[in-house]
Structures are given as C-alpha cells and as structure tokens.
Design an enzyme around this catalytic site. Structure first.
Site, PDB file in Angstrom:
ATOM      1  CG  ASP A  50       0.900  -1.356   3.233  1.00 54.50           C
ATOM      2  OD1 ASP A  50       0.227  -0.557   1.979  1.00 54.50           O
ATOM      3  OD2 ASP A  50       0.560  -2.519   3.065  1.00 54.50           O
ATOM      4  CE  LYS A 109      -7.704  -6.441   2.498  1.00 51.86           C
ATOM      5  NZ  LYS A 109      -6.849  -6.255   2.047  1.00 51.86           N
ATOM      6  CD1 TRP A 168      -0.423  -8.808   5.289  1.00 50.80           C
ATOM      7  CD2 TRP A 168       0.625  -7.483   3.703  1.00 50.80           C
ATOM      8  NE1 TRP A 168      -1.005  -9.485   3.839  1.00 50.80           N
ATOM      9  CE2 TRP A 168       0.003  -8.740   2.532  1.00 50.80           C
ATOM     10  CE3 TRP A 168       1.598  -6.259   2.640  1.00 50.80           C
ATOM     11  CZ2 TRP A 168       0.129  -8.174   1.328  1.00 50.80           C
ATOM     12  CZ3 TRP A 168       1.257  -6.427   1.466  1.00 50.80           C
ATOM     13  CH2 TRP A 168       0.752  -7.657   0.071  1.00 50.80           C
TER      14      TRP A 168
END
Ligand code: PLP
Length: 398
Positions: free
Chosen positions: A213, A248, A132
């Site tokens: 993460d 999300k 990311w």
C-alpha cells in the site's frame, strides 16, 4: 413496521468523530492533529500550482465527458507505472504489470481485495499491528478473515522486525500480507532497505501474496527512494499487488485519484488478470471518473509541470521534516527531559508520540489540541504559528 426498524446505529468513525468535536470547539487556539491531511503553513490544504495549471488547460479544452475505459485513462496508468516501477522498468517492458485507475488508494485496495477473494477465497489477510484503521474493515468487507502481524515496538518506538519476520515465516502459503510501502500510518516507523530485502525473501520462502500500500510516495525521502520496497519486490520475480494514491502527493484528496497495479508472471497472465479485474471494477462502479486522473496524467507527462510538481512535493516533504525537528526542539526548550528525538526519525505525515490516551484527553480538554487516542499526531497539521503552543501544551500534560 419499517424495513429499517431493526437497523442498529453503526459506531462512529473515531477520526471523523474527532473532527466533529474539533469543529464544535470555540477556542481560537484549537489545533487538530488528528487529521490525515497535509496543511500548508497557513493551515490550508494546498492547491498545487502544477495542478492549477493542468486544470486551467483542461478547462480551456472543454473536453467531452464520455465514459472512460473500465481500467481508466491509459496515459494515467502509464504515468503511475513509471512512478512506482521506474521509467524504463523491465517489468513494464515485459508486459508483467497491469494498472487500473481506481477511486483513491481506498478504491484500489477494495478492487484488489475483491479480486483476491475470487482468486483464493480461503486465504487469510495479515495487516500490521497497528495499521491504517480502514485496512481491516476493507478486507473483512471483501469476505476475508483479517489478523495482525507484529510490527510496532512501543519500547524502541521502531519496528519489532524479528517478530514480524518470524510471523511472516509462520503463515500459510497464499496468505495475503498488506505492507505499508513507506511512511507507515499510524506509527511513522518504516522498515530499512535491508529489512525490506528480508521481507521479500520471507514472502518468497513461504509463498505469500504481498500487497503493498503506497499512499505517501514522495513524503519520506523522495519519489525514487520511497519506491524501494516496490523496486525490491520488482527485482524478486514474485507476483504482487500495489495500491497507490495521489491524494497526498498531489493534494487531490476529494478527486479520488489512485490506482491498483498487479505484477504477474508474464504478459499472457497479465491479459487474463486484467480481464478479470475489469469484471470486478465493472460490478463496483463501472469505470473511474475523468478529471483527477486526467490532471495527474497531464502534469506527469509535461516536463515543466512535472518539475513544478516535484518541487512542490519536496516543499511539502521539507515542511513536514521541519515540523518534526521544530516540535522536538520546542518540547526540549520547554524544559522537558524526556527524549522525543524519535519523532525526527519517523517518516511521513504521522508520529506515534507515546502520549497516553489520558494525556491526549487532557490535551483536548485543557488546551483544545486534538489527537488520536493512540497518541498519533499529524505533523503536517503543525505550522509556524501553532507549533510553540502545541509543544508547550505537550510539556504540560507529560
Ligand atoms: N492507505 C493508507 C495507509 C492511508 O493512510 C490512506 C489514507 O489515509 C489510504 C490508503 C487511502 O488513501 P485515499 O484517500 O487515496 O483513498
């Protein structure tokens, strides 16, 4: 002379730049596959029914808006721990886990990075190649040197696990290893459970500091199966960090709801670590906002709302899966012989399609389809109306 005269223009965020170009595009058939957001079949960001219900109840109560504790809402932090470590986890029962509500997954990474810098200023941070895009910038801004560990293998469209493991075993003790717990962003290529077990052992052997993460729990196979990496590290007896996010899974992007959890060796350590983490938080933003965390806590502590949320989460997961299969089939139906079945095996919101930067450029110029130049597309931006057009356009640029 202005004090800002020497300020240089910072480079544009590549993905935000893509959004700007998309918004300026007047073609009605345009599709933005560059985003990192879940859209429903109507191309809208959903407001989950469970969230709506909890928000309505909160509005009725009209709660006062005092400051939160520095580490956020207790009920929220407990709910986070139950999702990550499992209800009835031995670790949480033993007081080995501290959790602080944070400003999204990004905020959790940031306070984790700042705390780590105080803990061991000299250690290096390793992120996956690729990762990311904010991982590197976040840890560099905390003062660390950041390097990549081998991860994606373009040849197999999977993980080059042998290279990854060899790299882990070569790092200095105390090095921080940032790991995508599930739904790897940007590639969609995840480790198998057996590979995770080997990563845990490599971290133990080298004395590495794992930082998991978890931004997409529930988007691959479900809440429990997606937590397998966290659970394997939990069973290992090691100390580690977990950043997590409800952006999300609750479709609460703009409310900034995340958490940092740290697993320590014992309860006494937890007390000391939390006291230091609170200093980091206090000097960053003092304490987190109330609304998002209160809504998530309300949903997760009500059996009915929790069930409703799990059903809605499963709905998002199933729709992404259907888009994966649908895209592969539609590309094939266009007469393309190149095998795209790897898209079905990838997990989470993204796929590294293997499209070249030139092909991505043609998709944009000729068809108004926007993707990241690396070939990353967001499957959650596909829907029953645009999937045929996207597949036909991909077939044309191949
Ligand atoms: N980590 C990864 C791997 C992500 O993909 C994202 C969001 O795209 C985040 C962290 C940050 O999430 P949040 O929006 O909650 O800050």
């Amino acid at each position: 002379n202005s004090i800002f005269a020497a300020v240089e223009l910072a480079p544009r965020d590549p993905i935000l730049g893509l959004n700007e170009a998309f918004n300026a595009d007047t073609r009605e058939t345009k599709v933005n596959l560059g985003v990192g957001v879940y859209y429903d079949d109507n191309g809208k960001i959903p407001l989950l029914a469970a969230v709506k219900a909890a928000e309505q109840a909160r509005l009725q109560q009209q709660p006062p808006r005092g400051y939160q504790p520095i580490e956020g809402l207790g009920a929220y932090n407990t709910a986070v721990q139950n999702l990550l470590f499992g209800a009835g986890s031995e670790l949480t029962a033993a007081g080995r886990v501290i959790t602080a509500e944070a400003l999204g997954g990004t905020g959790a990474l940031k306070i984790g990075a700042d705390f780590l810098k105080r803990l061991n200023a000299e250690s290096k941070v390793y992120i996956s190649d690729p990762s990311w895009e904010n991982h590197r910038a976040l840890f560099e801004s905390a003062g660390f040197t950041v390097e990549n560990y081998p991860y994606y293998d373009a040849g197999t469209r999977g993980v080059n696990f042998a290279a990854m493991k060899a790299a882990l075993l070569s790092y200095a003790p105390g090095s921080v290893i940032v790991l995508h717990a599930c739904c790897h962003n940007p590639t969609g290529a995840d480790l198998s459970d057996a590979q995770w077990a080997e990563v845990v052992e490599a971290c133990r052997e080298r004395g590495l500091v794992p930082f998991l993460d978890m931004a997409y729990q529930g988007f691959a196979d479900g809440i429990e199966p997606d937590a397998v990496a966290v659970r394997l590290f939990s069973a290992s007896g090691l100390q580690f960090f977990v950043s997590s996010s409800f952006s999300k899974s609750f479709s609460l992007y703009g409310e900034r709801v995340g958490a940092l959890s740290i697993v320590t060796a014992n309860k006494d350590e937890s007390t000391r670590v939390l006291s230091q983490l609170k200093r980091v938080i206090r000097t960053n933003y003092s304490n987190p906002p109330i609304h998002g965390g209160a809504v998530v806590a309300a949903v997760l502590s009500s059996p009915e709302l929790r069930q409703q949320w799990e059903d809605e989460l499963a709905g998002m997961r199933d729709r992404i899966r259907a888009m994966r299969t649908g895209l592969v089939e539609a590309i094939k139906a266009e007469g393309v012989t190149q095998d795209f079945s790897f898209v079905i095996a990838q997990r989470g919101m993204f796929s590294y399609t293997g499209l070249t930067a030139a092909q991505v450029e043609t998709l944009k110029n000729d068809f108004g389809i926007y993707a990241v130049s690396t070939g990353r597309i967001c499957l959650a931006a596909l829907n029953s109306k645009n999937i045929g057009y996207v597949a036909a356009s991909i077939a044309k640029v191949l």
